[in-house]
Design an enzyme around this catalytic site. Structure first.
Site, PDB file in Angstrom:
ATOM      1  N   VAL A   1       0.904  -1.151   0.000  1.00 35.09           N
ATOM      2  CA  VAL A   1       0.000   0.000   0.000  1.00 35.09           C
ATOM      3  C   VAL A   1       0.948   1.207   0.000  1.00 35.09           C
ATOM      4  CG1 VAL A   1      -1.758   1.277   1.276  1.00 35.09           C
ATOM      5  CG2 VAL A   1      -1.857  -1.224   1.180  1.00 35.09           C
ATOM      6  N   PRO A   2       1.146   1.811  -1.170  1.00 33.32           N
ATOM      7  CA  PRO A   2       2.280   2.719  -1.382  1.00 33.32           C
ATOM      8  C   PRO A   2       2.153   4.112  -0.775  1.00 33.32           C
ATOM      9  CG  PRO A   2       0.971   2.596  -3.364  1.00 33.32           C
ATOM     10  CD  PRO A   2       0.364   1.621  -2.387  1.00 33.32           C
ATOM     11  N   CYS A   3       2.186   4.180   0.536  1.00 33.15           N
ATOM     12  CA  CYS A   3       2.121   5.479   1.209  1.00 33.15           C
ATOM     13  C   CYS A   3       3.357   6.324   0.914  1.00 33.15           C
ATOM     14  CB  CYS A   3       1.926   5.304   2.708  1.00 33.15           C
ATOM     15  SG  CYS A   3       3.190   4.332   3.523  1.00 33.15           S
ATOM     16  N   HIS A   4       4.428   5.683   0.446  1.00 32.23           N
ATOM     17  CA  HIS A   4       5.640   6.439   0.106  1.00 32.23           C
ATOM     18  C   HIS A   4       5.425   7.344  -1.104  1.00 32.23           C
ATOM     19  CE1 HIS A   4       5.911   2.727  -2.329  1.00 32.23           C
ATOM     20  NE2 HIS A   4       6.556   3.470  -3.222  1.00 32.23           N
TER      21      HIS A   4
END
Length: 161
Positions: free
Chosen positions: A123-126
């Site tokens: 889950v690409p919160c970056h």
């Protein structure tokens, strides 16, 4: 709940979950594996996650196809679902993410949910950055956020001639 530890370029990573799906993926700041499980009796979902993460780090995977089962509030899950819609190699601001979710005034709540994302990289919160393009807030450390964004957007080779 089962867990495995894998080595990644950014540190040892713990993957936790069961047949219902992956509940947690987190990177450690030290070399302690926090109790590796035996390789037999590991649910297929964890092994699949391990393989897909290794493919991501090798540059062979840009999307994940995993059964996810994170714990969180309905609002947090809504934010995490929205994060999964940010394409590989792209970024979005916290403000734009709030707008996508339908409430520009929820920017702090969106940022808080983003920071509580239990599924590192998948889950690409970056991919969420400040409105001015700055790298703001990242639970894994800003150096990891920069590494991930650079990994997804390697500089193009410039012609020597």
């Amino acid at each position: 709940m089962k867990k495995i530890c894998i080595k990644t370029p950014l540190g040892n990573t713990i993957i936790e979950g069961d047949e219902a799906g992956i509940s947690t993926i987190r990177v450690l700041d030290d070399d302690v594996s926090n109790g590796n499980t035996n390789t037999h009796d590991i649910p297929a979902t964890l092994m699949d996650c391990s393989i897909q993460l290794q493919e991501y780090f090798k540059g062979e995977r840009t999307e994940f196809n995993l059964k996810l089962n994170p714990s969180g509030t309905s609002f947090q899950k809504k934010v995490w679902q929205s994060l999964q819609e940010i394409p590989y190699g792209n970024t979005i601001s916290y403000l734009d993410l709030s707008k996508r979710l339908g409430d520009v005034k929820a920017i702090r709540a969106v940022a808080s949910a983003n920071g509580k994302n239990p599924l590192w990289i998948v889950v690409p919160c970056h991919r969420v950055i400040g409105t001015d393009g700055s790298l703001t807030g990242y639970a894994g450390g800003l150096w990891r956020k920069k590494w991930l964004l650079d990994h997804e957007n390697p500089p193009s080779q410039q012609s020597l001639f």
